[in-house]
Design a protein around this motif. Structure first.
Motif, short mmCIF file in Angstrom:
data_model
loop_
_atom_site.label_atom_id
_atom_site.label_comp_id
_atom_site.label_asym_id
_atom_site.label_seq_id
_atom_site.Cartn_x
_atom_site.Cartn_y
_atom_site.Cartn_z
N ASN A 126 -12.29 -33.10 29.59
CA ASN A 126 -12.79 -33.06 30.80
C ASN A 126 -14.22 -33.49 31.14
N GLY A 127 -14.37 -34.72 30.74
CA GLY A 127 -15.85 -35.41 30.90
C GLY A 127 -16.76 -34.96 29.84
N PRO A 128 -17.66 -35.74 29.52
CA PRO A 128 -18.79 -35.55 28.21
C PRO A 128 -19.56 -34.40 28.76
N ASP A 129 -19.91 -34.07 29.75
CA ASP A 129 -20.71 -33.06 30.21
C ASP A 129 -19.90 -31.79 29.95
N ASN A 130 -18.90 -31.58 29.78
CA ASN A 130 -18.20 -30.37 29.51
C ASN A 130 -17.63 -30.36 27.89
N ALA A 131 -18.51 -31.27 27.16
CA ALA A 131 -18.05 -31.27 25.76
C ALA A 131 -18.16 -29.97 24.97
N LEU A 132 -17.22 -29.69 24.13
CA LEU A 132 -17.36 -28.62 22.95
C LEU A 132 -18.00 -29.24 21.72
N GLY A 155 -22.91 -30.08 26.41
CA GLY A 155 -22.57 -31.37 26.92
C GLY A 155 -23.11 -32.61 25.83
N LEU A 156 -22.49 -33.60 25.79
CA LEU A 156 -22.63 -34.73 24.84
C LEU A 156 -23.91 -35.10 25.18
N PRO A 157 -25.04 -35.22 24.00
CA PRO A 157 -26.23 -35.35 24.63
C PRO A 157 -26.63 -36.76 25.42
N ASP A 158 -27.63 -36.71 26.11
CA ASP A 158 -28.14 -37.86 26.86
C ASP A 158 -28.19 -39.15 26.49
N GLU A 159 -28.72 -38.81 25.05
CA GLU A 159 -29.36 -40.07 24.45
C GLU A 159 -27.78 -40.89 23.92
N GLY A 171 -12.59 -37.91 24.87
CA GLY A 171 -13.24 -38.47 23.82
C GLY A 171 -13.95 -37.56 22.68
N THR A 172 -14.35 -38.11 21.93
CA THR A 172 -14.97 -37.38 20.53
C THR A 172 -16.09 -38.28 20.05
N LEU A 173 -17.11 -37.55 19.65
CA LEU A 173 -18.20 -37.92 19.03
C LEU A 173 -18.40 -37.24 17.48
N VAL A 174 -18.59 -37.92 16.38
CA VAL A 174 -18.96 -37.40 15.18
C VAL A 174 -20.05 -37.74 14.75
N GLN A 175 -21.24 -36.99 14.43
CA GLN A 175 -22.52 -37.61 14.24
C GLN A 175 -22.91 -36.93 12.63
N TRP A 176 -23.58 -37.83 11.74
CA TRP A 176 -23.73 -37.47 10.30
C TRP A 176 -25.49 -37.51 10.42
N THR A 177 -26.05 -36.41 9.99
CA THR A 177 -27.32 -36.33 9.72
C THR A 177 -27.63 -35.84 8.43
N GLN A 178 -29.07 -35.87 7.88
CA GLN A 178 -29.26 -35.36 6.62
C GLN A 178 -28.53 -36.23 5.50
N LEU A 179 -28.57 -37.59 5.56
CA LEU A 179 -27.86 -38.70 4.88
C LEU A 179 -28.45 -38.66 3.52
N GLU A 180 -27.87 -37.75 2.72
CA GLU A 180 -28.44 -38.00 1.24
C GLU A 180 -27.68 -38.88 0.36
N ARG A 181 -26.58 -39.24 0.81
CA ARG A 181 -25.76 -40.16 -0.10
C ARG A 181 -25.22 -41.46 0.31
N VAL A 182 -25.68 -41.97 1.52
CA VAL A 182 -25.36 -43.28 1.94
C VAL A 182 -26.01 -44.27 0.94
N GLN A 183 -25.07 -45.49 0.92
CA GLN A 183 -25.64 -46.44 -0.10
C GLN A 183 -26.46 -47.40 0.54
N TRP A 184 -26.56 -47.64 1.81
CA TRP A 184 -27.54 -48.69 2.25
C TRP A 184 -28.64 -48.15 3.01
N ARG A 185 -29.69 -49.11 3.11
CA ARG A 185 -30.83 -48.16 3.62
C ARG A 185 -31.07 -48.63 5.01
N GLY A 186 -30.79 -49.94 5.64
CA GLY A 186 -31.20 -50.30 7.00
C GLY A 186 -29.74 -50.10 7.76
N ALA A 187 -29.81 -50.18 9.21
CA ALA A 187 -28.87 -50.07 10.04
C ALA A 187 -27.85 -51.65 9.80
#
Length: 625
Positions: A126-132, A155-159, A171-187
């Motif tokens: 029901n809109g990103p401002d009402n996200a769980l 609500g889904l962060p403004d950024e 919709g859905t947003l999945v966010q990974w942080t504290q990336l300890e095992r990602v293979q590559w360094r830059g975006a």
């Protein structure tokens, strides 16, 4: 006291549990990201966005910016509180049915924890401002967290709302942080390495209209390089695609094979599943177009910035094909695996064929599909299956019946494997070999031999009476000889008219009286055939004879990128084949009656004398100098 004892002697510690979750078997960061994209596609998203976010800061002036967040946002159907909470439970996902691309409900938590120490999920209906919002944090798991935190209105962060293109009411947003095992360094490095894989995995979905957008970010600002993923088809029948120009806008391969579906290159098999029902499995095959491997195809010349002297495998599109080596397994319109076990990775020609096996999720147990949808273990184990060795003298039908009586788990796939190994791959490789006959490395090696033979022919002309081809040359004009050569090359040996004309012109310009070529003649018992053309002695090596495959072909193959071990194996195999060839001649003499045996012995001695002149041509030239 009782509680502390229970904790002390628990069978599995929380640390071991976390370690097992982290080591969940994803082949790469890109494969783990693909699981998140699966969720968006299963939720019927029209747009899935992959964000790779670099930190603004970097450790030193020379160091690259480090990735601090990876996120996948989709405009799919979103999740209610119960579904959202269940989605982060290991082994308790909501899509365990057998119709879509999901499997066993392990994708979201397993893929996330394999790459990061914290995963956050926002989902809205029901809109990103009402996200769980809820999350998993490995630090909390180690401290004994037993339940997924209850989703809260957040609500889904403004950024993220500012960055996304396809923000919608669900919709859905999945966010990974504290990336300890990602293979590559830059975006950009992360996106570039991921793009090739997801373009291949989701090639059908992309072609059907699903957009997978790649977005490099630093801080909260987009970087240059935002783009949509293009399909990457290992059969190279899709256009447009990610293949380098000129094959980005047209197919690089063509379908090959009769098939039984009315569609070129498509064979259907009906396979019984564990539920007792039969389901269709489609095997598609393709090989390179002539223009991809040859620069001289009229109207399809290579681009001006690609040198015609390059080997086909060194062209931009040839290098692209080298990354798509293997048999592609398609399950529910999503690639499960590109299985390289069926290829000879040392042979550069292997990149120029494609095979795809398309099967439904109902056959997961038959193929041996793993929980993380990265391989089909039972099918892959059959890559080196040799039924004749296992059959121990049984016929094909008897062997299949024996497997049926034994309840062998491989039986449902045996027919498909037999088709691929015994029929399809051999034909594809033979067609590719024919495609460049008279060109490339093998032709150059033939020319080297012809040059050496020409020196021997010159000496024998001076020392012996005229040969048959010399005599014929005195009786007809050069034009008649060239016409006979053209008819032989095109009609008998199946060269294209353009290739035949080029070969004839090369022979004339170099003043040669001998020619060595390859030809297919499955009905002939001879491993080479001789043609006496006015002024030209032409020898055609029979590519369908074991002498060619076991002796000549193994030595004529390109050596680039071949390991020392394989080179040794080639030489040992060729030496064995040559010795067996001599023993076969000896047996031929042994089986002759007395007078023909004496004649055969005389022929062997005469041939040996001439062979010493041909093989010793260079040595004699050196002595003259």
């Amino acid at each position: 006291m009782e509680g502390s004892m229970t904790s002390k002697y628990s069978i599995v510690t929380s640390d071991l549990t976390v370690k097992a979750l982290q080591d969940s078997g994803y082949k790469s960061t890109a494969h783990a990201i693909a699981e998140l994209i699966d969720n968006g596609i299963e939720a019927r998203a029209e747009l899935v966005e992959l964000f790779v976010v670099e930190s603004i800061d970097r450790p030193s002036q020379r160091a690259r910016h480090r990735v601090e967040k990876i996120a996948v946002l989709d405009n799919g159907s979103g999740m209610d509180p119960e579904t959202l909470r269940q989605s982060l439970r290991f082994g308790a996902g909501t899509r365990q049915h057998r119709k879509g691309i999901g499997r066993f409900g392990v994708g979201l938590p397993n893929s996330s924890i394999s790459q990061c120490d914290r995963v956050d999920v926002w989902s809205w209906t029901n809109g990103p401002d009402n996200a769980l919002h809820t999350y998993l944090d490995l630090a909390e798991l180690r401290r004994g967290l037993e339940e997924v935190p209850e989703p809260k209105l957040d609500g889904l962060p403004d950024e993220w709302q500012a960055l996304t293109e396809g923000l919608g009411p669900t919709g859905t947003l999945v966010q990974w942080t504290q990336l300890e095992r990602v293979q590559w360094r830059g975006a950009e490095a992360t996106l570039a390495n991921t793009e090739n894989l997801i373009g291949r995995i989701y090639r059908r979905k992309i072609t059907q209209g699903t957009r997978i957008k790649l977005v490099p970010v630093r801080g909260w600002a987009e970087l240059p390089g935002v783009r949509d993923t293009r399909p990457n088809d290992p059969l190279y029948l899709t256009a447009p695609s990610s293949t380098p120009a000129p094959f980005d806008t047209k197919p690089m391969f063509r379908p090959v094979g009769g098939g039984n579906t009315g569609e070129i290159g498509v064979q259907r098999f009906m396979v019984e599943s564990v539920d007792g029902k039969e389901y269709p499995v489609l095997v598609r095959s393709s090989i390179s177009s002539d223009a991809a491997r040859r620069h001289d195809i009229e109207g399809e010349e290579w681009p001006d910035d690609v040198s015609p002297s390059l080997k086909p495998g060194d062209t931009p599109w040839g290098k692209h094909a080298a990354k798509n080596l293997g048999i592609s397994l398609i399950r529910a319109d999503r690639e499960l695996d590109l299985d390289t076990g069926w290829t000879n990775s040392y042979n550069p020609v292997e990149r120029w064929w494609g095979v795809e096996i398309d099967f439904p999720p109902a056959l997961d147990e038959v193929f041996g599909v793993t929980n993380n949808k990265q391989s089909a273990t039972i099918f892959s184990a059959l890559a080196h299956f040799n039924w004749r060795e296992e059959a121990a003298g049984l016929s094909w039908e008897e062997f299949r019946e024996a497997l049926r009586e034994e309840g062998d788990a491989r039986l449902p796939l045996i027919e498909i494997v037999y088709h691929i190994r015994e029929k399809l791959l051999g034909r594809l490789r033979a067609d590719l070999e024919d495609q460049t006959r008279g060109t490339g490395t093998s032709r150059k090696r033939h020319e080297q031999v012809e040059n050496k033979a020409e020196e021997a022919v010159k000496r024998r002309r001076a020392e012996t009476k005229p040969s048959l081809t010399d005599t014929l040359a005195e009786q007809v004009s050069p034009e008649v000889s060239q016409q006979q050569q053209l008819e032989s090359l095109v009609e008998t040996h199946k060269y294209s008219p353009a290739d035949a004309q080029r070969i004839i012109e090369e022979t004339i310009s170099q003043g040669k009286h001998t020619r060595l070529l390859t030809s297919r003649n499955p009905d002939s018992p001879a491993f080479f055939n001789v043609e006496f053309i006015p002024g030209l002695l032409q020898v055609a090596l029979n590519m369908d004879h074991p002498v060619y495959s076991d002796l000549i072909a193994v030595l004529d193959k390109d050596f680039d990128g071949v390991s020392r071990e394989e080179l040794i194996d080639r030489l040992v195999g060729a030496a064995s084949a040559f010795k067996l060839l001599l023993l076969s001649w000896a047996r031929f003499e042994d089986e002759q009656p007395e007078r023909p045996r004496a004649r055969a012995k005389q022929m062997r001695q005469d041939w040996g004398r001439i062979a010493s002149e041909f093989l010793g041509a260079d040595d004699e030239d050196d002595e003259d100098e």
